[in-house]
Design an enzyme around this catalytic site. Structure first.
Site, short mmCIF file in Angstrom:
data_model
loop_
_atom_site.label_atom_id
_atom_site.label_comp_id
_atom_site.label_asym_id
_atom_site.label_seq_id
_atom_site.Cartn_x
_atom_site.Cartn_y
_atom_site.Cartn_z
N LYS A 59 -5.84 16.08 -15.24
CA LYS A 59 -5.95 14.93 -14.33
C LYS A 59 -7.41 14.53 -14.12
O LYS A 59 -7.71 13.36 -13.90
CB LYS A 59 -5.29 15.28 -12.99
CG LYS A 59 -5.35 14.17 -11.95
CD LYS A 59 -4.66 14.62 -10.67
CE LYS A 59 -4.83 13.63 -9.55
NZ LYS A 59 -4.18 14.08 -8.30
N GLU A 96 -3.82 9.45 -2.01
CA GLU A 96 -3.18 10.67 -1.53
C GLU A 96 -3.37 10.90 -0.03
O GLU A 96 -2.39 11.20 0.68
CB GLU A 96 -3.72 11.87 -2.33
CG GLU A 96 -3.23 11.88 -3.77
CD GLU A 96 -3.96 12.89 -4.63
OE1 GLU A 96 -4.81 13.63 -4.09
OE2 GLU A 96 -3.71 12.93 -5.85
#
Length: 564
Positions: free
Chosen positions: A68, A145
């Site tokens: 990621k 997030e």
């Protein structure tokens, strides 16, 4: 049907909003957390999750994790005899989650809200969207997030005028978000972070301690020994929060090495990482114009926040205990599921209004006039500043600088440095203008940034009305974030003589740092003072340089006191 997905560095998970609340979706082995690991077995089959992780322990050259961190970079990962990009590997994880959701729900899943670190730039966000599309999902929304975590908390703990600080330390990234809950509005006030700071780095500290204690060199270890060491260090790290012996053991070169780790000594070795956390915290509060004492609650997100060394650090830093009634591993996925319900106009959450912000400054390259009447190129003109509420649209008018100039090139940039070359180039647009005297022709440059982090740039010639426009997708960028960081370090703050003098370089370095931390009028005032000092340096006039230096230092002290 829309599901929410937390695509994590270490673990990923999915959730659905049903029966009036968000619910986690179990994977095929009955767990909620799916390891973000992909592997290829001897038959050429793709493995994802726990199985892939198990294979990685034995055959590390056939598996990949922590990819990621390389989203949007074009970096290649070799698994066995096959090559993948970070988007490819993420797509395989997302497809795995999609299939598990379809099995659990008994129906096809075609849409998703996917979370990303708040400090992911436009290129990285587009890469996540592409990964979702490769997995067969229509990505309805990319949500930050910490914002998702705040939604999952705030929707059930409503209290007007509550100010949240979300401390998101995941496996590979760190984010800070400052949010405010007012009635049915959840407003993101500011975000900051570090894309290369996470739980993996705190594991790395333990590995380094082990190697140092035994006078070992990591370069002498083969890939399987490195994997075994990392696994043992990870177990040791988890023991600090779960109990058990704080011990690292690893067989290297046929000999077993064992280290008992003292928790206080570990804390000392983590000081450098902890200091890296302070800067984004300070920046987010400054940008939000909120004092630390005004924060009502601190919400920890990400598994790394369970570490006692992090818990103690957070308590000292924020002068309050972080909330412990939110599962840091689950909050983001639950929030993404709530956002999917908002997107579907679900009656249970329809009244919730969410605002988000642009995480990076977006601007273009310009030339500025010096005292000598010459134009110096390479300067940065911010158009949409970081932490502007989105969707947003801003216009800047730019003028020609040469007689008979017939073309203007607009470089689309993203970053915080006052020098264009130190920021990330996202693309460019070219437009013709009528030949005229310098300054007589102009273009209006309009940046429009939407809630899915898609940037549209329009350039209009004022005198003729001619327009060109482009959707910037970040596809022009072919460098990894590591390469960009290395280049920025190499180029930042370097000037031609006489700026190589140490004292002058020091003050310019401090000015550049402050410029990156400030916004608005404060940033503009600093830019003027720096240019005055640089002009004095160019003239090699000691008296002028001394006066400009004194003025610049005084201004910087004032700005630090007032804004930082």
């Amino acid at each position: 049907m829309i599901i929410g997905i937390d695509l994590g560095t270490t673990n990923s998970l999915a959730a659905i909003f049903m029966n009036g609340k968000p619910q986690l979706i179990p994977n095929r082995v009955g767990d909620y957390l799916t390891k973000s690991v992909v592997a290829i077995d001897d038959n050429g089959e793709v493995l994802v999750g726990e199985l892939a992780w198990e294979r990685m322990q034995r055959y590390p050259d056939t598996a990949s994790s922590v990819f990621k961190r390389s989203m949007g970079s074009g970096k290649k990962f070799r698994l066995g005899n096959k090559e993948f990009t970070a988007e490819d590997l993420s797509a395989l994880v997302l497809k795995y989650l999609k299939e598990d959701a379809e099995t659990y729900l008994g129906q096809q899943v075609t849409e998703a809200v996917i979370s990303v670190p708040a400090y992911f730039n436009d290129v990285r966000r587009r890469a996540v969207k592409r990964a979702g599309e490769l997995a067969g999902l229509k990505v309805e929304r990319i949500i930050s997030e910490p914002t998702a975590a705040a939604i999952s908390y705030g929707i059930y703990h409503r209290k007007d005028n509550t100010k949240f600080l979300v401390f998101d330390l995941g496996g590979g990234t760190f984010d800070i978000s400052v949010l405010e809950l007012c009635g049915n509005i959840i407003e993101v006030r500011a975000v900051a972070g570090d894309n290369f700071l996470g739980g993996e780095d705190f594991t790395r500290v333990l590995s380094d301690m082990f190697l140092h204690q035994h006078s070992l060199n990591e370069d002498d270890l083969d890939i399987r020994e490195k994997t075994a060491l990392r696994r043992s260090a990870e177990r040791c790290k988890l023991s600090f929060s779960r109990g058990g012996d704080h011990r690292i053991s690893c067989t290297i070169g046929g000999r077993e090495y064992v280290s008992d780790i003292d928790e206080d000594e570990y804390g000392e070795n983590c000081k450098e990482l902890l200091e890296r956390i302070r800067k984004p915290v300070r920046r987010s509060l400054t940008d939000a114009r909120i004092r630390l004492k005004d924060i009502d609650m601190v919400i920890p997100v990400g598994g790394a926040t369970r570490l006692p060394v992090i818990q103690r650090f957070m308590t000292r830093l924020f002068e309050q205990f972080p909330r412990n009634d939110v599962n840091p591993d689950e909050a983001v996925a639950l929030g993404a599921a709530i956002q999917s319900a908002i997107k579907e106009r679900n009656d249970d959450v329809r009244e919730i209004v969410l605002t988000d912000v642009c995480p990076f400054t977006l601007g273009t390259e310009v030339s500025v006039e010096t005292d000598g009447g010459f134009f110096e190129g390479g300067h940065y003109c911010p158009i949409i500043e970081r932490n502007t509420v989105i969707p947003a649209s801003r216009t800047e008018r730019l003028y020609t600088i040469r007689d008979n100039q017939s073309r203007i090139c607009v470089n689309v940039l993203q970053g915080e440095s006052r020098y264009a070359e130190n920021n990330v180039k996202l693309g460019e647009l070219n437009i013709t203008v009528p030949r005229n005297k310098a300054g007589e022709e102009a273009v209006d440059v309009t940046y429009t940034y939407d809630i899915n982090s898609i940037l549209e740039v329009e350039v209009k010639t004022v005198s003729t009305g001619k327009k060109v426009s482009k959707i910037i997708k970040g596809q022009e960028l072919d460098m990894t974030d590591e390469e960009i960081a290395a280049r920025m370090k190499e180029l930042s703050y370097l000037k031609i003589p006489p700026r190589e003098q140490e004292a002058n370089r020091l003050v310019l370095a401090k000015a550049d740092r402050l410029y990156e931390e400030l916004t608005g009028d404060a940033r503009f005032s600093l830019e003027l003072a720096v240019r005055k000092f640089e002009n004095a340096l160019d003239k090699r006039d000691d008296e002028l340089t001394g006066e400009a230096l004194k003025e610049l230092n005084t201004l910087m002290r004032t700005l630090e006191e007032d804004y930082l």
